[in-house]
Design a protein around this motif. Structure first.
Motif, short mmCIF file in Angstrom:
data_model
loop_
_atom_site.label_atom_id
_atom_site.label_comp_id
_atom_site.label_asym_id
_atom_site.label_seq_id
_atom_site.Cartn_x
_atom_site.Cartn_y
_atom_site.Cartn_z
N LEU A 12 8.40 20.53 48.92
CA LEU A 12 8.10 19.88 50.19
C LEU A 12 6.61 19.94 50.51
CD1 LEU A 12 9.37 18.47 52.67
CD2 LEU A 12 9.62 20.72 53.71
N HIS A 33 13.30 29.21 42.95
CA HIS A 33 14.51 28.43 43.26
C HIS A 33 14.25 26.92 43.28
CE1 HIS A 33 16.84 32.02 44.13
NE2 HIS A 33 15.78 32.49 44.75
N ILE A 172 12.57 15.45 46.41
CA ILE A 172 11.89 16.34 47.35
C ILE A 172 12.76 17.58 47.56
CG2 ILE A 172 10.86 16.57 49.63
CD1 ILE A 172 9.53 14.43 47.91
N PRO A 174 13.65 21.32 48.95
CA PRO A 174 13.35 22.17 50.12
C PRO A 174 12.82 23.53 49.68
CG PRO A 174 15.71 22.05 49.81
CD PRO A 174 15.09 21.12 48.79
N TRP A 175 11.63 23.50 49.18
CA TRP A 175 11.01 24.70 48.62
C TRP A 175 9.52 24.62 48.92
CZ3 TRP A 175 12.43 29.24 46.94
CH2 TRP A 175 11.55 30.00 46.17
N SER A 199 15.78 5.59 49.48
CA SER A 199 15.82 6.97 49.97
C SER A 199 17.28 7.40 49.95
CB SER A 199 15.26 7.01 51.39
OG SER A 199 15.46 8.28 51.97
N VAL A 200 17.59 8.38 49.12
CA VAL A 200 18.98 8.82 48.95
C VAL A 200 19.09 10.29 49.34
CG1 VAL A 200 20.86 9.19 47.31
CG2 VAL A 200 19.36 7.18 47.07
N ALA A 201 19.98 10.56 50.28
CA ALA A 201 20.20 11.93 50.73
C ALA A 201 21.16 12.63 49.79
CB ALA A 201 20.78 11.94 52.15
N GLY A 202 20.69 13.60 49.03
CA GLY A 202 21.57 14.47 48.28
C GLY A 202 22.01 15.63 49.15
N ALA A 203 22.93 16.44 48.64
CA ALA A 203 23.42 17.57 49.42
C ALA A 203 22.33 18.60 49.65
CB ALA A 203 24.61 18.21 48.70
N GLU A 204 21.44 18.77 48.69
CA GLU A 204 20.41 19.80 48.80
C GLU A 204 19.00 19.24 48.80
OE1 GLU A 204 20.98 23.37 46.33
OE2 GLU A 204 22.89 22.47 45.70
N VAL A 205 18.80 18.10 48.13
CA VAL A 205 17.46 17.52 48.02
C VAL A 205 17.54 16.04 48.42
CG1 VAL A 205 16.87 19.09 46.13
CG2 VAL A 205 17.73 16.79 45.61
N THR A 206 16.37 15.41 48.57
CA THR A 206 16.31 13.99 48.89
C THR A 206 15.56 13.26 47.79
OG1 THR A 206 16.52 14.26 51.28
CG2 THR A 206 15.35 12.29 50.53
N LEU A 208 13.52 10.03 46.63
CA LEU A 208 12.70 8.96 47.18
C LEU A 208 12.11 8.12 46.06
CD1 LEU A 208 10.78 11.02 49.90
CD2 LEU A 208 12.82 9.60 50.19
#
Lengths: 214, 214
Positions: A12, A33, A172, A174-175, A199-206, A208
């Motif tokens: 991020l 991670h 992207i 979240p780290w 833009s695709v929302a994954g369960a943990e990451v996005t 782009l």
């Protein structure tokens, strides 16, 4: 003619690797991670000929990014597990006998070397006369298929600076890496203009995708 | 007790402002098209009492982030239009007589000053004894509602470093700033662990919400 796509995961705070990259820690320190999400995916396992793993939007995107590829390009750090100083000719990359590429791969390096044929359709070609030569050779074999630049950050930035990229696919994570190798570093007046095209929302990451605006 | 949320827009390369911020260019140089997307939104116009503008996922997100707020916190650069050196007491912020906050706003600064009552429910309180005092005062007036930290980057990082933030809302703009004020800069061992809790694809930008993992 296919497209030229950069495909990378990014923290991020804009890093694609941490500090002190080495063969037993190719993403370096500070990246503990950073990769957790990708190792879980079914499509990731499939690249190594394994079964199982998570499905969903992230898995779909990861599989799609590997489709329609005629050739791929890597920097010497990416081939060398982050070090860029792989011992030749014994070093065959850090992926084992069946690397997750399954296309011709052009490795941009200063060290001349004969092509290295691996299992599963991956052949590494070592290009010593620069990024434009590597791209020309990749496009020649890719034909109407796409060429994917798989990293690392330095070579991705070199291709961006040279204006040779059509699309940018970033995952992207979240780290917060805090330090290490940043993407888009030192581009100056060559920084690209971008347009978000997916833009695709994954369960943990996005995930782009950007088009480079000419 | 409400949540403490940071809410900012960030360039794809991790910057929240460019270089050389000043009152007539509060986001500084290199940020020419950084804000284009936000000025179009219906919810943005509404904050200034105006009609019209685009609707859609981005507009929905922008409106939601302003809901449920009991108080807001700004750094002196944000209040001063990027300069941090606003002339007092004549300077009333750079938003005009009816600022887009409509709650009490606690400005963290070194300069003591009487509260400044504006139109539309915004009152600026000037807090000279640090970020923890500002948050305590904001929480006192917010009660069960949320406290929103609206930037700039320096004060957001100070709150992250102090471990006082619950959620992070970032609007990822397809813009390469190249230089300027980075978010998450110099957090070192205080860099937060994040969990993606929402990802919304807007037409031009992507809206990401993270929970800070304790």
């Amino acid at each position: 003619m296919g497209k030229v796509r950069i495909h990378m995961m990014m923290s991020l705070d804009g890093y694609v690797a941490g500090t002190n990259q080495r063969v037993d820690a190719p993403f370096g320190d500070g990246a503990e991670h950073f990769l957790d999400w990708v190792f879980k995916q079914r499509s990731f396992n499939a690249l190594f000929g394994k079964e199982g793993g998570e499905t969903g939007p992230t898995d779909d995107v990861m599989r799609e990014t590997m489709e329609g590829l005629g050739a791929q390009i890597l920097g010497r750090h990416m081939f060398g597990g982050g070090t860029g100083e792989w011992p030749e000719p014994a070093w065959d990359g850090w992926w084992g006998p069946n690397p997750p590429y399954h296309t011709p791969v052009f490795v941009v390096t200063h060290h001349p070397r004969q092509p290295l044929v691996m299992e599963g359709g991956t052949t590494f070609y070592f290009v010593t006369d620069g990024i434009e030569s590597a791209l020309r050779q990749a496009k020649d074999v890719a034909g109407d298929l796409d060429v994917r630049i798989g990293g690392g950050g330095q070579i991705a930035d070199e291709y961006l600076r040279a204006g040779l990229v059509d699309e940018l696919e970033l995952h992207i994570v979240p780290w917060i890496m805090g330090d290490g190798v940043r993407l888009f570093a030192g581009l100056g007046d060559a920084r690209p203009r971008l347009e978000q095209i997916r833009s695709v929302a994954g369960a943990e990451v996005t995930h782009l995708t950007y088009r480079i605006v000419r």
